[in-house]
Design a protein around this motif. Structure first.
Motif, PDB file in Angstrom:
ATOM      1  N   LEU A   1     -22.573  -9.507   1.960  1.00 27.23           N
ATOM      2  CA  LEU A   1     -23.950  -9.559   2.462  1.00 27.23           C
ATOM      3  C   LEU A   1     -24.143 -10.737   3.411  1.00 27.23           C
ATOM      4  CD1 LEU A   1     -25.913  -8.639  -0.789  1.00 27.23           C
ATOM      5  CD2 LEU A   1     -25.597  -7.215   1.254  1.00 27.23           C
ATOM      6  N   GLU A   2     -23.509 -11.865   3.098  1.00 28.36           N
ATOM      7  CA  GLU A   2     -23.611 -13.027   3.982  1.00 28.36           C
ATOM      8  C   GLU A   2     -22.994 -12.717   5.343  1.00 28.36           C
ATOM      9  OE1 GLU A   2     -22.745 -17.836   3.776  1.00 28.36           O
ATOM     10  OE2 GLU A   2     -21.411 -16.457   2.703  1.00 28.36           O
ATOM     11  N   GLU A   3     -21.856 -12.018   5.338  1.00 29.51           N
ATOM     12  CA  GLU A   3     -21.205 -11.643   6.596  1.00 29.51           C
ATOM     13  C   GLU A   3     -22.079 -10.703   7.429  1.00 29.51           C
ATOM     14  OE1 GLU A   3     -17.452  -9.956   5.658  1.00 29.51           O
ATOM     15  OE2 GLU A   3     -16.606 -11.822   4.844  1.00 29.51           O
ATOM     16  N   LYS A   4     -22.931  -9.943   6.778  1.00 25.91           N
ATOM     17  CA  LYS A   4     -23.811  -8.997   7.471  1.00 25.91           C
ATOM     18  C   LYS A   4     -25.138  -9.623   7.878  1.00 25.91           C
ATOM     19  CE  LYS A   4     -20.816  -5.781   7.214  1.00 25.91           C
ATOM     20  NZ  LYS A   4     -20.071  -5.424   8.461  1.00 25.91           N
ATOM     21  N   GLY A   5     -25.246 -10.925   7.745  1.00 29.21           N
ATOM     22  CA  GLY A   5     -26.430 -11.615   8.226  1.00 29.21           C
ATOM     23  C   GLY A   5     -27.575 -11.709   7.234  1.00 29.21           C
TER      24      GLY A   5
ATOM     25  N   PHE B   1     -23.832 -17.336  -7.405  1.00 26.07           N
ATOM     26  CA  PHE B   1     -22.983 -17.227  -6.214  1.00 26.07           C
ATOM     27  C   PHE B   1     -23.808 -17.348  -4.939  1.00 26.07           C
ATOM     28  CE2 PHE B   1     -19.704 -15.249  -9.000  1.00 26.07           C
ATOM     29  CZ  PHE B   1     -18.637 -16.023  -8.607  1.00 26.07           C
ATOM     30  N   ALA B   2     -24.997 -16.768  -4.930  1.00 24.63           N
ATOM     31  CA  ALA B   2     -25.859 -16.843  -3.748  1.00 24.63           C
ATOM     32  C   ALA B   2     -26.241 -18.292  -3.448  1.00 24.63           C
ATOM     33  CB  ALA B   2     -27.104 -15.992  -3.956  1.00 24.63           C
ATOM     34  N   ARG B   3     -26.595 -19.038  -4.476  1.00 26.46           N
ATOM     35  CA  ARG B   3     -26.977 -20.440  -4.267  1.00 26.46           C
ATOM     36  C   ARG B   3     -25.783 -21.261  -3.761  1.00 26.46           C
ATOM     37  NH1 ARG B   3     -29.980 -19.418  -9.223  1.00 26.46           N
ATOM     38  NH2 ARG B   3     -32.214 -19.372  -8.714  1.00 26.46           N
ATOM     39  N   LYS B   4     -24.590 -20.964  -4.289  1.00 29.68           N
ATOM     40  CA  LYS B   4     -23.396 -21.673  -3.825  1.00 29.68           C
ATOM     41  C   LYS B   4     -23.158 -21.453  -2.335  1.00 29.68           C
ATOM     42  CE  LYS B   4     -20.572 -21.886  -8.045  1.00 29.68           C
ATOM     43  NZ  LYS B   4     -19.322 -21.410  -8.699  1.00 29.68           N
ATOM     44  N   ARG B   5     -23.508 -20.265  -1.848  1.00 25.06           N
ATOM     45  CA  ARG B   5     -23.309 -19.933  -0.431  1.00 25.06           C
ATOM     46  C   ARG B   5     -24.493 -20.353   0.424  1.00 25.06           C
ATOM     47  NH1 ARG B   5     -18.223 -19.078   0.701  1.00 25.06           N
ATOM     48  NH2 ARG B   5     -18.950 -18.018   2.604  1.00 25.06           N
ATOM     49  N   GLY B   6     -25.490 -20.970  -0.188  1.00 22.18           N
ATOM     50  CA  GLY B   6     -26.637 -21.463   0.564  1.00 22.18           C
ATOM     51  C   GLY B   6     -27.668 -20.399   0.906  1.00 22.18           C
ATOM     52  N   LEU B   7     -27.626 -19.261   0.207  1.00 15.28           N
ATOM     53  CA  LEU B   7     -28.603 -18.201   0.443  1.00 15.28           C
ATOM     54  C   LEU B   7     -29.853 -18.428  -0.396  1.00 15.28           C
ATOM     55  CD1 LEU B   7     -26.270 -15.055   0.410  1.00 15.28           C
ATOM     56  CD2 LEU B   7     -26.981 -16.421   2.368  1.00 15.28           C
ATOM     57  N   GLU B   8     -30.969 -17.970   0.108  1.00 11.84           N
ATOM     58  CA  GLU B   8     -32.222 -18.050  -0.643  1.00 11.84           C
ATOM     59  C   GLU B   8     -32.197 -17.013  -1.762  1.00 11.84           C
ATOM     60  OE1 GLU B   8     -37.069 -17.694   0.079  1.00 11.84           O
ATOM     61  OE2 GLU B   8     -35.657 -16.854   1.547  1.00 11.84           O
ATOM     62  N   VAL B   9     -32.614 -17.431  -2.941  1.00  9.47           N
ATOM     63  CA  VAL B   9     -32.706 -16.520  -4.084  1.00  9.47           C
ATOM     64  C   VAL B   9     -34.172 -16.222  -4.346  1.00  9.47           C
ATOM     65  CG1 VAL B   9     -32.284 -16.223  -6.551  1.00  9.47           C
ATOM     66  CG2 VAL B   9     -30.555 -17.331  -5.112  1.00  9.47           C
ATOM     67  N   LEU B  10     -34.540 -14.956  -4.223  1.00 14.30           N
ATOM     68  CA  LEU B  10     -35.915 -14.530  -4.437  1.00 14.30           C
ATOM     69  C   LEU B  10     -36.123 -14.164  -5.902  1.00 14.30           C
ATOM     70  CD1 LEU B  10     -36.326 -12.230  -1.293  1.00 14.30           C
ATOM     71  CD2 LEU B  10     -36.896 -14.665  -1.517  1.00 14.30           C
ATOM     72  N   SER B  11     -37.230 -14.597  -6.452  1.00 14.54           N
ATOM     73  CA  SER B  11     -37.544 -14.330  -7.864  1.00 14.54           C
ATOM     74  C   SER B  11     -38.915 -13.672  -7.961  1.00 14.54           C
ATOM     75  CB  SER B  11     -37.525 -15.631  -8.678  1.00 14.54           C
ATOM     76  OG  SER B  11     -36.259 -16.251  -8.610  1.00 14.54           O
ATOM     77  N   PRO B  12     -38.957 -12.345  -7.837  1.00 15.28           N
ATOM     78  CA  PRO B  12     -40.245 -11.648  -7.862  1.00 15.28           C
ATOM     79  C   PRO B  12     -40.833 -11.590  -9.270  1.00 15.28           C
ATOM     80  CG  PRO B  12     -38.461 -10.067  -7.863  1.00 15.28           C
ATOM     81  CD  PRO B  12     -37.822 -11.425  -7.704  1.00 15.28           C
TER      82      PRO B  12
END
Length: 355
Positions: free
Chosen positions: A210-214, A238-249
């Protein structure tokens, strides 16, 4: 139609904070009401059913019975001229024989009481024990059992034992149309991915692809808190390790539907993650399983966007899905959903009118 025609008992996997089953509950009640019924509806369920029930108003009187109160269930069945199994894969023993026994007992008792049994938006399997196959056949072949199934394979199987079996599609999202929550179908560049995993699929690989796909933001959704929570936490880590925002609805179904609607891509191991993405016009890929494959093939047998439990093929399928135009497929599903809903209401009305 008046309440003196007899009550209705609505049966399903309700009250477990499962988004797919919450939608099936609300859609089943919507169809019953739109069929003209204004009597009492009895629902065996866990206490969590109060949350979805409080979110939508109905003109019928709904009485919730504790899921394992067999005295309460037997009393409701005696007051019901029609018993509806409202969505899901209820006749299966993959998770446990206890589950199969529970639903089989209710179905058998309903028919013994002289009530009509209506199986709506059901699929069959996986059934491991031969004795359970025989027990299911006796239910399906009973002259007072009627079925409108969610996929062609289940309908074909049911037709071996009964002429009262019809093919349809899964009507879980029907309540979204009633609540006017369906957006126009258009391609989004939101940078948001919704991921619904329960086991098997490697979380680290999903995040990397997903990170590779922007993708910039990840929402890991657990349809069933107990079963999916471990995978949800793994994805978020894993998302946090890659610096992605984690959404918590929020956990309410409207918030989750809104999040799905905003997504650029959905990856799902659960059937109702696939169905919700399709309904909202969001590109999706799914982990191959009998349940998921049967549903998608019933809409479009040429669609090849599934991957196996090891994640093989996932990167290629995500790329294909994000480049595809899902709107024609969404339109086809909506057409089948409208036909299924109409047939459900006609069946409910006809069976109640025979009393």
């Amino acid at each position: 139609m008046n309440s003196h025609f007899g009550g209705i008992t609505l049966v399903g996997y309700y009250g477990y904070d499962n988004l797919g089953d919450d939608l099936l509950l609300l859609s089943s009640l919507s169809l019953i009401e739109e069929a003209g019924y204004r009597g009492k509806v009895y629902i065996p369920a866990k206490s969590g059913i109060s949350r979805p029930l409080e979110s939508v108003s109905f003109k019928m009187q709904v009485e919730v019975i504790p899921r394992f109160s067999f005295g309460g269930i037997m009393s409701a069945l005696k007051r019901s001229s029609l018993v509806i199994f409202g969505g899901g894969n209820l006749f299966q023993d993959e998770t446990s024989s206890r589950s199969f026994n529970y639903y089989h007992y209710i179905a058998k008792r309903s028919l013994k009481n002289g009530s009509k049994l209506l199986l709506l938006s059901q699929g069959f399997g996986q059934i491991k024990k031969r004795s359970n196959f025989e027990r299911l056949k006796s239910i399906l072949g009973h002259p007072q059992t009627y079925s409108l199934l969610r996929d062609r394979v289940s309908a074909r199987y049911n037709s071996f034992f009964s002429s009262n079996a019809y093919s349809g599609t899964d009507y879980g999202p029907y309540v979204l149309f009633r609540q006017q929550l369906i957006p126009p179908c258009e391609r989004k560049k939101s940078g948001i991915a919704v991921v619904v995993l329960k086991n098997g699929t490697p979380a680290s690989r999903v995040i990397s692809i997903l990170e590779e796909k922007g993708i910039k933001s990840i929402a890991a959704i657990g349809f069933h808190n107990n079963h999916d929570n471990v995978k949800k936490e793994e994805l978020e880590a894993f998302a946090r390790k890659r610096g992605l925002e984690v959404l918590s609805p929020q956990r309410d179904w409207r918030s989750l539907v809104s999040l799905f609607s905003d997504a650029e891509i959905v990856i799902s191991e659960r059937l109702h993650g696939v169905i919700l993405a399709l309904t909202l016009g969001v590109p999706f890929v799914w982990r191959s399983s009998k349940k998921n494959d049967r549903f998608v093939e019933s809409i479009d047998s040429s669609l090849k966007l599934s991957y196996d439990r090891t994640g093989n093929g996932l990167e290629e399928k995500v790329a294909l899905a994000m480049e595809s135009n899902i709107c024609p497929l969404r339109d086809r599903y909506v057409e089948e959903l409208e036909v299924t809903a109409s047939n459900c209401k006609e069946l409910i009305s006809r069976l109640l009118a025979r009393e």
